[in-house]
Structure formats: C-alpha cells, structure tokens
Scaffold this motif. Structure first.
Motif, mmCIF file in Angstrom:
data_model
loop_
_atom_site.group_PDB
_atom_site.id
_atom_site.type_symbol
_atom_site.label_atom_id
_atom_site.label_comp_id
_atom_site.label_asym_id
_atom_site.label_seq_id
_atom_site.Cartn_x
_atom_site.Cartn_y
_atom_site.Cartn_z
ATOM 1 N N ILE A 22 0.840 -1.204 0.000
ATOM 2 C CA ILE A 22 0.000 0.000 0.000
ATOM 3 C C ILE A 22 0.874 1.253 0.000
ATOM 4 C CG2 ILE A 22 -1.764 1.313 1.260
ATOM 5 C CD1 ILE A 22 -2.780 -1.350 0.073
ATOM 6 N N ASN A 23 1.952 1.230 0.747
ATOM 7 C CA ASN A 23 2.849 2.379 0.804
ATOM 8 C C ASN A 23 3.423 2.703 -0.578
ATOM 9 O OD1 ASN A 23 4.093 4.413 2.478
ATOM 10 N ND2 ASN A 23 6.024 3.354 2.078
ATOM 11 N N LYS A 24 3.716 1.680 -1.373
ATOM 12 C CA LYS A 24 4.247 1.913 -2.723
ATOM 13 C C LYS A 24 3.195 2.488 -3.662
ATOM 14 C CE LYS A 24 7.928 -1.458 -2.451
ATOM 15 N NZ LYS A 24 8.434 -2.760 -2.865
ATOM 16 N N LYS A 25 1.930 2.254 -3.377
ATOM 17 C CA LYS A 25 0.842 2.800 -4.193
ATOM 18 C C LYS A 25 0.374 4.165 -3.676
ATOM 19 C CE LYS A 25 -0.811 -1.645 -5.785
ATOM 20 N NZ LYS A 25 -0.609 -1.536 -7.195
ATOM 21 N N THR A 26 1.025 4.648 -2.628
ATOM 22 C CA THR A 26 0.715 5.951 -2.049
ATOM 23 C C THR A 26 1.706 6.975 -2.595
ATOM 24 O OG1 THR A 26 -0.036 4.859 -0.043
ATOM 25 C CG2 THR A 26 0.404 7.220 0.093
ATOM 26 N N ARG A 27 1.176 7.984 -3.296
ATOM 27 C CA ARG A 27 2.050 9.008 -3.854
ATOM 28 C C ARG A 27 2.373 10.111 -2.860
ATOM 29 N NH1 ARG A 27 -0.345 11.274 -9.161
ATOM 30 N NH2 ARG A 27 -2.214 10.294 -8.419
ATOM 31 N N HIS A 28 1.361 10.460 -2.051
ATOM 32 C CA HIS A 28 1.567 11.606 -1.163
ATOM 33 C C HIS A 28 0.680 11.459 0.071
ATOM 34 C CE1 HIS A 28 2.580 15.736 -0.162
ATOM 35 N NE2 HIS A 28 1.301 15.975 0.051
ATOM 36 N N LEU A 29 1.216 11.799 1.219
ATOM 37 C CA LEU A 29 0.466 11.824 2.475
ATOM 38 C C LEU A 29 0.719 13.161 3.149
ATOM 39 C CD1 LEU A 29 1.133 8.428 4.286
ATOM 40 C CD2 LEU A 29 -1.032 9.228 3.398
ATOM 41 N N LYS A 30 -0.356 13.760 3.637
ATOM 42 C CA LYS A 30 -0.189 15.024 4.363
ATOM 43 C C LYS A 30 -1.243 15.100 5.451
ATOM 44 C CE LYS A 30 -0.029 19.948 4.026
ATOM 45 N NZ LYS A 30 -0.309 21.142 3.277
ATOM 46 N N LEU A 31 -0.816 15.518 6.619
ATOM 47 C CA LEU A 31 -1.726 15.749 7.734
ATOM 48 C C LEU A 31 -1.988 17.245 7.805
ATOM 49 C CD1 LEU A 31 -3.207 14.461 10.145
ATOM 50 C CD2 LEU A 31 -1.186 14.979 11.513
ATOM 51 N N SER A 32 -3.237 17.645 7.574
ATOM 52 C CA SER A 32 -3.570 19.071 7.612
ATOM 53 C C SER A 32 -3.720 19.539 9.059
ATOM 54 C CB SER A 32 -4.851 19.340 6.822
ATOM 55 O OG SER A 32 -5.934 18.671 7.405
ATOM 56 N N LYS A 33 -3.791 20.844 9.235
ATOM 57 C CA LYS A 33 -3.848 21.421 10.574
ATOM 58 C C LYS A 33 -5.095 21.016 11.344
ATOM 59 C CE LYS A 33 -0.899 25.320 9.602
ATOM 60 N NZ LYS A 33 -0.708 26.755 9.643
ATOM 61 N N ASP A 34 -6.180 20.713 10.626
ATOM 62 C CA ASP A 34 -7.417 20.312 11.308
ATOM 63 C C ASP A 34 -7.472 18.816 11.623
ATOM 64 O OD1 ASP A 34 -7.872 19.206 8.810
ATOM 65 O OD2 ASP A 34 -9.805 20.180 8.507
ATOM 66 N N GLY A 35 -6.382 18.096 11.338
ATOM 67 C CA GLY A 35 -6.317 16.673 11.661
ATOM 68 C C GLY A 35 -6.771 15.756 10.545
ATOM 69 N N THR A 36 -7.021 16.308 9.362
ATOM 70 C CA THR A 36 -7.426 15.495 8.225
ATOM 71 C C THR A 36 -6.189 14.949 7.519
ATOM 72 O OG1 THR A 36 -9.393 16.849 7.896
ATOM 73 C CG2 THR A 36 -8.706 15.477 6.042
ATOM 74 N N LEU A 37 -6.172 13.642 7.330
ATOM 75 C CA LEU A 37 -5.086 13.002 6.600
ATOM 76 C C LEU A 37 -5.479 12.936 5.134
ATOM 77 C CD1 LEU A 37 -2.407 11.440 6.524
ATOM 78 C CD2 LEU A 37 -3.723 9.368 6.994
ATOM 79 N N VAL A 38 -4.690 13.565 4.275
ATOM 80 C CA VAL A 38 -4.942 13.554 2.839
ATOM 81 C C VAL A 38 -3.981 12.555 2.215
ATOM 82 C CG1 VAL A 38 -5.005 14.919 0.726
ATOM 83 C CG2 VAL A 38 -5.638 15.973 2.910
ATOM 84 N N ALA A 39 -4.549 11.515 1.585
ATOM 85 C CA ALA A 39 -3.736 10.465 0.970
ATOM 86 C C ALA A 39 -4.001 10.441 -0.531
ATOM 87 C CB ALA A 39 -4.075 9.105 1.577
ATOM 88 N N THR A 40 -2.942 10.560 -1.321
ATOM 89 C CA THR A 40 -3.049 10.467 -2.768
ATOM 90 C C THR A 40 -2.544 9.090 -3.172
ATOM 91 O OG1 THR A 40 -2.602 12.835 -2.916
ATOM 92 C CG2 THR A 40 -2.397 11.558 -4.950
ATOM 93 N N LEU A 52 -14.340 3.666 1.199
ATOM 94 C CA LEU A 52 -15.392 2.946 1.912
ATOM 95 C C LEU A 52 -15.032 2.689 3.372
ATOM 96 C CD1 LEU A 52 -16.377 0.334 -0.822
ATOM 97 C CD2 LEU A 52 -17.667 2.364 -0.122
ATOM 98 N N ASN A 53 -13.758 2.788 3.711
ATOM 99 C CA ASN A 53 -13.288 2.443 5.058
ATOM 100 C C ASN A 53 -12.556 3.589 5.760
ATOM 101 O OD1 ASN A 53 -14.037 -0.457 5.193
ATOM 102 N ND2 ASN A 53 -12.735 -0.542 3.370
ATOM 103 N N LYS A 54 -12.975 4.811 5.527
ATOM 104 C CA LYS A 54 -12.286 5.977 6.098
ATOM 105 C C LYS A 54 -12.240 5.938 7.624
ATOM 106 C CE LYS A 54 -13.217 9.231 2.388
ATOM 107 N NZ LYS A 54 -13.887 10.496 2.058
ATOM 108 N N GLU A 55 -13.359 5.608 8.246
ATOM 109 C CA GLU A 55 -13.400 5.602 9.710
ATOM 110 C C GLU A 55 -12.471 4.541 10.281
ATOM 111 O OE1 GLU A 55 -17.561 5.051 10.289
ATOM 112 O OE2 GLU A 55 -18.011 7.072 9.575
#
Length: 76
Positions: A22-40, A52-55
């Motif tokens: 999964i890590n190899k298929k992840t281009r970018h990860l960023k944790l925003s200031k409001d605690g939202t993890l943005v995964a590309t 489907l499994n965000k929570e």
C-alpha cells in the motif's frame, strides 16, 4: 495541537499499518492542521476501498499511535 512531529509520525504509521504494498501505491500523504489526513493513491480500486473504510483507517492509525492525531481521511 498539530506539529511537524505529528506529520512524520502519521507517515511512518501509515507504512507500518498498511505495509509496503500500500505504501508503494501511495504518492503523497499530508496531515492538515485540522487533523485530516490527505492520501493520494495511484490505484483506482484501492481508492474505492479506502473511501469505503475511512473511519476504520482513522481508528487504525490512531490506535497505532496510541493517541488521537487523525480526525478524518480524504482520499485522492
């Protein structure tokens, strides 16, 4: 409170929780200031599965870190 250390810990936790495949298929990860993890991600089917499994993703990462850092997930 959000810090650069939280960002680094979340990126490391992502790799440990989801593994190398999964890590190899992840281009970018960023944790925003409001605690939202943005995964590309590179894979369409993987994006669907993660949307489907965000929570569960939030719970798995926070459980791994043993504290609530991630409040939500946005998959791109």
């Amino acid at each position: 409170m959000h810090s650069k250390l939280d960002q680094v810990e979340v990126v490391l936790a992502w790799k440990e929780v989801f593994g190398d495949v999964i890590n190899k298929k992840t281009r970018h990860l960023k944790l925003s200031k409001d605690g939202t993890l943005v995964a590309t991600l590179n894979s369409g089917p993987l994006k669907e599965e993660f949307n489907l499994n965000k929570e569960k993703i939030v719970q798995m990462i926070n459980d791994h870190l043993e504290r609530d850092v991630v409040k939500g997930v946005r998959i791109r």
